[in-house]
Each structure stands twice: as C-alpha cells, then as structure tokens.
Scaffold this motif. Structure first.
Motif, PDB file in Angstrom:
ATOM      1  N   SER A   1       0.793  -1.277  -0.056  1.00 33.21           N
ATOM      2  CA  SER A   1      -0.005  -0.040  -0.057  1.00 33.21           C
ATOM      3  C   SER A   1       0.787   1.415  -0.002  1.00 33.21           C
ATOM      4  O   SER A   1       1.738   1.174   0.617  1.00 33.21           O
ATOM      5  N   LEU A   2       0.456   2.137  -0.885  1.00 35.47           N
ATOM      6  CA  LEU A   2       1.514   3.254  -1.060  1.00 35.47           C
ATOM      7  C   LEU A   2       0.845   4.696  -0.507  1.00 35.47           C
ATOM      8  O   LEU A   2      -0.376   4.713  -0.388  1.00 35.47           O
ATOM      9  N   THR A   3       1.803   5.415  -0.083  1.00 35.01           N
ATOM     10  CA  THR A   3       1.301   6.758   0.678  1.00 35.01           C
ATOM     11  C   THR A   3       2.388   7.551   0.178  1.00 35.01           C
ATOM     12  O   THR A   3       3.545   7.288  -0.206  1.00 35.01           O
ATOM     13  N   PHE A   4       1.901   9.093   0.271  1.00 33.19           N
ATOM     14  CA  PHE A   4       2.902  10.177  -0.083  1.00 33.19           C
ATOM     15  C   PHE A   4       3.902  10.038   1.150  1.00 33.19           C
ATOM     16  O   PHE A   4       3.438   9.189   2.053  1.00 33.19           O
ATOM     17  N   GLY A   5       4.878  10.779   1.072  1.00 31.96           N
ATOM     18  CA  GLY A   5       6.062  10.784   2.131  1.00 31.96           C
ATOM     19  C   GLY A   5       7.270  11.266   1.632  1.00 31.96           C
ATOM     20  O   GLY A   5       7.674  12.449   1.395  1.00 31.96           O
ATOM     21  N   ASN A   6       8.365  10.232   1.447  1.00 32.39           N
ATOM     22  CA  ASN A   6       9.640  10.637   0.742  1.00 32.39           C
ATOM     23  C   ASN A   6       9.255  11.631  -0.527  1.00 32.39           C
ATOM     24  O   ASN A   6       9.843  12.505  -0.874  1.00 32.39           O
ATOM     25  N   ILE A   7       8.407  11.348  -1.475  1.00 36.96           N
ATOM     26  CA  ILE A   7       7.908  11.808  -2.455  1.00 36.96           C
ATOM     27  C   ILE A   7       6.320  11.729  -2.892  1.00 36.96           C
ATOM     28  O   ILE A   7       5.570  11.314  -2.008  1.00 36.96           O
ATOM     29  N   GLU A   8       5.829  12.366  -3.852  1.00 33.10           N
ATOM     30  CA  GLU A   8       4.433  12.513  -4.131  1.00 33.10           C
ATOM     31  C   GLU A   8       4.105  10.952  -4.299  1.00 33.10           C
ATOM     32  O   GLU A   8       4.895  10.100  -4.878  1.00 33.10           O
ATOM     33  N   VAL A   9       2.870  10.549  -3.932  1.00 36.94           N
ATOM     34  CA  VAL A   9       2.469   9.331  -4.116  1.00 36.94           C
ATOM     35  C   VAL A   9       2.471   8.685  -5.607  1.00 36.94           C
ATOM     36  O   VAL A   9       2.695   7.492  -5.696  1.00 36.94           O
ATOM     37  N   LYS A  10       2.329   9.556  -6.772  1.00 32.84           N
ATOM     38  CA  LYS A  10       2.272   9.207  -7.968  1.00 32.84           C
ATOM     39  C   LYS A  10       3.658   8.639  -8.312  1.00 32.84           C
ATOM     40  O   LYS A  10       3.870   7.725  -8.927  1.00 32.84           O
TER      41      LYS A  10
END
Length: 423
Positions: A36-45
C-alpha cells in the motif's frame, strides 16, 4: 508457515531496499499480500512509478539469471503476487513535507531521467485508474502482459485494501509493516477500527526517543510528515484510545468508539535502533561491482540510486566520505523483523510497553515522541486531575508502545541484505 505481511510504504530509496528484501525471501518465510502506497518521501504518483519500476527490473533480473544459469531467487515474489494499491496523497491535517531533498524528486535520485532504459513505459498507469476505460485496460493488459506481471494492480484506495486483507484473513495472522507516514493506517482504523484490530501487530519505522530527529531537532521524518495520523494509530494501543487522540479543529476523522474489543500491538522502530543498522559505500561497492560487470539489471538499477544516495550523504553529513559513507537501513530493518520475529534476539526496551505519544501542535516539536520521564506514583481512574494533566499517570489511559531496542543483526545487517538481494 510463511509470515503474512502488508507493507505500507513511500518508495523512496530505503523503502525499495525493504521491498526487495521481502520479495527476495523464500516462500516459506513470507507471503507479501499487499503493498500500500502513501505520499511521504515523494508524491504518491512517483511512489507508484518506483514500485512498478521495481517489478519491471525484477522481471528482467529473473530472465538474466535464468539465461546465465544463476539461481533465480525472489521466491516469495513468484509464489504470491502482491496487490499494489495507491493511497494517501496528503497528510490528514499538517502541511505536506516531502523528503525529495534526500531521495530526489522522483524518489530514486533522478533514475528515471538518468537511466530511462530501466523505467517501463507508462501504459501501466491505466491499470490503477478507477476511471479508465475497461476496453483500454484490456488493451494494456494484452499488450503489456500484465496478467503475467508479479503484482496485481488495485483500483481502490490503499486503506480499503488494508481492511480487505484483514477481513479475508484470520485475526492475528497478518503483520502490517509501516515504513512511511501513517496516513493510510489512520484512514483504515477510522473507517473500521474493529477490522483494523484484526492485525497481528503493526511494525512502525518512525520517531526518535533518545536520538535527535532527522528533519527537526526532535522530529523523525515519518512521524513529522503526518503527526496526526501517527498519534491516532498510537492511540489504539491505549486502554482508552480517545484519551490520547490529538486535538483537532476540523472533523477530518471521528473519535474511536468508546468500547473496542482489543488493543493494538504496535512495535516501534525509532531512529534509536535503525541508525545502528547500516551499509557502507565500500561494502556495497565490493558486492555490486562484479554483478555490474556481469550485466545484472538489478545491480545496475540499485547502483544508480545508491550512487546518488552516497553522494547526498557526503554532502549532508560530516565524516561520510568515500567508502566510509554509510546509509542507515531504517525501513529494511522493519521488514527483517517481520521475516525473523521469532528470533529471541529481537527485544523491546526494558521499559516497554511505554506511553509514547506524538506531538501534533507544537511550533518546534511536531512529530516529537513524548515520554513521561517523571518519577511519580500511578493514579487509579481515568479522570484528568490538576496533578496529572493529560492522564500520564492513569493506569487506565495512555499508550502502550513496544519500543524495539535489540536486534539479531545489528553488526552485519548490510551484508545480510545484500546477500539476500543479489545471492
């Protein structure tokens, strides 16, 4: 029996290493059900592009190993295709902060521009788009062979996929490894707290207790990036979760129900332990050079973003020069725990479980791990008093966090990880 896991992540350099560590495991060690992916280090895309690129490279690596008579490895990936789901684009309430100053704007040190031949075409984007035309999706599937890809694209938000996986598996059988901001977890637990509490345990990379922070003097990035989400997830470890929920002026998420069937088991891997697990530039160079010369696609890909990483470390940190520069393996340590949790050398701090709370409103202390270091008698009851503002002394309130402090691989974890990835 293989450990069933979900990895919630924001890939990111050490996130990719953590995912590779899980996928390179043996089928009997781990069953990776969901990324499951989230924003964080970079934008989620960009996180999604990096995750798909990883699988693209692993397909090429598997073929290269097969053609050269090498063990294919990555048995866990071949045995169980994980679902990949896109999640939170923004924090719950805080101003968004990214870590592209370290990871690069694409999350992997500019690799998609510097090494375009290692990045797949973007036809795969349609597979994750809920509004995409079904006929178009079929065309992409037929042309790109997506049914044969080692991942399953999801069209629903990541936090709903987390809840789906937990519903479809028996309670206490799935470990959730969270190595980014906790936004997806906060959304899942708010939507259906009882289903969320079916999780065996949540393993969190985040926070700093007795170490300085890495984005502010007291704030570690993941805790800082969505402090409200971290505070909400931590609160589920409390006998009275609403006693430690952060104050809010907007109804972003509701309070938890007054009665829940159980408390969350949360193992926290703060900087205090993750900073002790490293790989040096010299170790990495020695391992990867012969593989580069042999034509390994995985070695070329990893070497490209690790080169950026070591150059960044030399720029940011005094003493990180040449082969002595070392990368802390924050996220891979958490995955290593999920793979080897029965090893008795894993141990929480002697004072665990601890009432650790995440600061959400301080001007200079957002994301800080706050612990009551006073020597005071506990107070029965759960009513706030003038001598106990915040219910820090109440036996019926406060969080119960297992802060991990001892590891079976502190001295040679970098070597273990490289051996796992490259054989």
């Amino acid at each position: 029996m293989a450990n069933k896991i979900i990895i919630d992540t924001d890939p990111g350099i050490d996130d990719i290493l953590a995912l590779l560590l899980a996928l390179s495991s043996k089928p009997e060690e781990v069953e990776l059900l969901l990324i499951s992916l989230t924003f964080g280090n970079i934008e989620v895309k960009n996180c999604l592009r990096n995750a798909v690129s990883m699988f693209h490279i692993l397909e090429r690596e598997t073929e290269w190993r097969r053609q050269n008579g090498r063990p294919e490895g990555f048995g866990a990936m071949r045995a169980c295709r994980p679902v990949v789901a896109v999640g939170a684009e923004d924090p719950l309430e805080d101003q968004k902060m990214l870590a592209d100053y370290f990871h690069g704007t694409d999350g992997l040190g500019g690799i998609h521009d510097s090494h375009p031949h290692l990045t797949p075409s973007q036809a795969w984007e349609q597979l994750f788009d809920p509004a995409a035309d079904p006929d178009g999706i079929e065309a992409v599937q037929s042309g790109a062979g997506s049914r044969d890809h080692p991942f399953i694209p999801s069209k629903i938000p990541a936090h709903k996929e987390i809840l789906r996986v937990l519903r479809e598996n028996e309670p206490d059988t799935v470990t959730l490894v969270a190595v980014g901001p906790l936004t997806n977890l906060a959304l899942a637990s708010a939507e259906d707290p009882e289903t969320f509490l079916r999780v065996k345990e949540v393993v969190v990379m985040g926070g700093a207790v007795n170490q300085p922070g890495n984005v502010t003097p007291v704030g570690e990035f993941n805790a800082y990036a969505d402090a409200f989400a971290a505070a909400r997830v931590f609160a589920l470890t409390s006998p009275n979760p609403n006693s430690t929920l952060p104050p809010t002026e907007s109804p972003v998420l509701p309070p938890y129900p007054a009665k829940l069937s159980r408390r969350l088991t949360l193992r926290l891997f703060p900087l205090d332990i993750t900073l002790r697990h490293n790989i040096s530039k010299g170790e990495f160079r020695k391992a990867v050079t012969p593989l580069l010369e042999s034509g390994s696609p995985l070695a070329e890909w990893v070497d490209a973003f690790m080169g950026h990483t070591f150059r960044t470390l030399e720029r940011l940190h005094p003493g990180h020069v040449g082969d002595d520069a070392h990368l802390s393996l924050h996220d891979p340590v958490c995955v290593w725990y999920a793979l080897t949790s029965t090893d008795p050398k894993w141990a929480p701090s002697p004072t665990s479980p601890e009432d650790i709370r995440i600061e959400t409103t301080g001007q200079w202390t957002r994301g800080m791990c706050v612990i009551d270091r006073r020597s005071r008698h506990k107070i029965e009851g759960d009513t706030e008093s003038s001598s106990d503002h915040g219910l820090w002394l109440s036996a019926n309130a406060g969080n119960r966090i297992l802060r991990m402090d001892e590891s079976p691989a502190e001295k040679n974890f970098g070597e273990i990880m490289i051996q796992r990835l490259f054989g």
